[in-house]
Design an enzyme around this catalytic site. Structure first.
Site, PDB file in Angstrom:
ATOM      1  N   CYS A  91       0.847  -1.128  -0.114  1.00 17.47           N
ATOM      2  CA  CYS A  91       0.006  -0.005  -0.141  1.00 17.47           C
ATOM      3  C   CYS A  91       0.956   1.373  -0.113  1.00 17.47           C
ATOM      4  O   CYS A  91       1.718   1.302   0.697  1.00 17.47           O
ATOM      5  CB  CYS A  91      -0.639   0.027   1.296  1.00 17.47           C
ATOM      6  SG  CYS A  91      -1.965   1.481   1.289  1.00 17.47           S
ATOM      7  N   HIS A 133      -9.329  -3.623  -2.370  1.00 13.92           N
ATOM      8  CA  HIS A 133      -8.261  -2.802  -1.842  1.00 13.92           C
ATOM      9  C   HIS A 133      -8.414  -1.298  -1.685  1.00 13.92           C
ATOM     10  O   HIS A 133      -8.433  -0.865  -0.757  1.00 13.92           O
ATOM     11  CB  HIS A 133      -6.707  -3.210  -2.360  1.00 13.92           C
ATOM     12  CG  HIS A 133      -5.594  -2.368  -1.538  1.00 13.92           C
ATOM     13  ND1 HIS A 133      -4.822  -2.837  -0.849  1.00 13.92           N
ATOM     14  CD2 HIS A 133      -5.671  -0.840  -1.417  1.00 13.92           C
ATOM     15  CE1 HIS A 133      -3.879  -2.095  -0.351  1.00 13.92           C
ATOM     16  NE2 HIS A 133      -4.249  -0.760  -0.686  1.00 13.92           N
ATOM     17  N   GLU A 134      -8.823  -0.809  -2.948  1.00 14.33           N
ATOM     18  CA  GLU A 134      -9.033   0.744  -2.833  1.00 14.33           C
ATOM     19  C   GLU A 134     -10.559   0.967  -2.460  1.00 14.33           C
ATOM     20  O   GLU A 134     -10.851   1.937  -1.593  1.00 14.33           O
ATOM     21  CB  GLU A 134      -9.026   1.135  -4.441  1.00 14.33           C
ATOM     22  CG  GLU A 134      -7.400   1.045  -4.908  1.00 14.33           C
ATOM     23  CD  GLU A 134      -6.384   1.580  -4.173  1.00 14.33           C
ATOM     24  OE1 GLU A 134      -6.704   2.513  -3.512  1.00 14.33           O
ATOM     25  OE2 GLU A 134      -5.490   0.829  -4.088  1.00 14.33           O
ATOM     26  N   HIS A 137     -10.562   1.065   1.164  1.00 15.29           N
ATOM     27  CA  HIS A 137      -9.899   2.475   1.615  1.00 15.29           C
ATOM     28  C   HIS A 137     -11.132   3.706   1.871  1.00 15.29           C
ATOM     29  O   HIS A 137     -11.019   4.235   2.713  1.00 15.29           O
ATOM     30  CB  HIS A 137      -9.028   3.143   0.590  1.00 15.29           C
ATOM     31  CG  HIS A 137      -7.736   2.700   1.007  1.00 15.29           C
ATOM     32  ND1 HIS A 137      -6.723   2.876   2.081  1.00 15.29           N
ATOM     33  CD2 HIS A 137      -6.549   2.026   0.122  1.00 15.29           C
ATOM     34  CE1 HIS A 137      -5.509   2.815   2.133  1.00 15.29           C
ATOM     35  NE2 HIS A 137      -5.423   2.186   0.720  1.00 15.29           N
TER      36      HIS A 137
END
Length: 158
Positions: A91, A133-134, A137
């Protein structure tokens, strides 16, 4: 000469990374500027993806480099997943650290483009991993919450 705007990437420990982002409902010049700056920042940092909170902006926006194009994801949602893959992730907000994470092999998302139009896109392997993953966030979560094993420091040396 093209003007590039590289934004600072927020690092682990900054509260902005733990907050849920707001939905984008106004598609204006400010959003275009943010998308362009995030694009330049992603290219400069050599990342696969970048979410708005990583540049200090609490909006539901992320970019993912599919290897063929950089997708601009506004208000992205996962609509289906299939299969499973386990591999190392890193990351930009946690530089130099890599951990093993299990993710779906295929992920279909829907999102709005910079014009506010809805788009559906299916990604596999690294793109599927990056979508998950994004989008995490944008909900105030980071990959380390899912790590089952951390890589040794010498496993990923350049």
């Amino acid at each position: 000469m093209i003007e590039m705007a590289i934004r600072n990437i927020v690092k682990v420990g900054d509260d902005v990374l733990t907050k849920k982002c707001r939905t984008v409902d106004k598609f204006d010049e400010r959003i275009i500027t943010l998308l362009e700056d995030m694009h330049d920042t992603l290219i400069e940092s050599n990342g696969v993806g970048l979410a708005a909170p990583q540049v200090g902006v609490l909006k539901r926006i992320a970019l993912v480099d599919t290897g063929e194009e950089i997708l601009e994801l506004i208000n992205p949602e996962i609509i289906s997943t299939d299969g499973s893959q386990t591999g190392y992730e890193g990351c930009l907000s946690y530089p130099g650290k890599f951990g093993e994470v299990t993710r779906p092999m295929t992920v279909t998302i829907k999102f709005q483009n910079r014009n506010g139009e809805w788009v559906t896109y299916t990604g596999e392997e690294l793109t599927a991993r990056a979508f998950c993953h994004e989008i995490e966030h944008l909900d105030g979560h980071m990959f380390m919450e899912k790590v089952t094993r951390w890589a040794e420091d010498d496993e990923f040396e350049d």
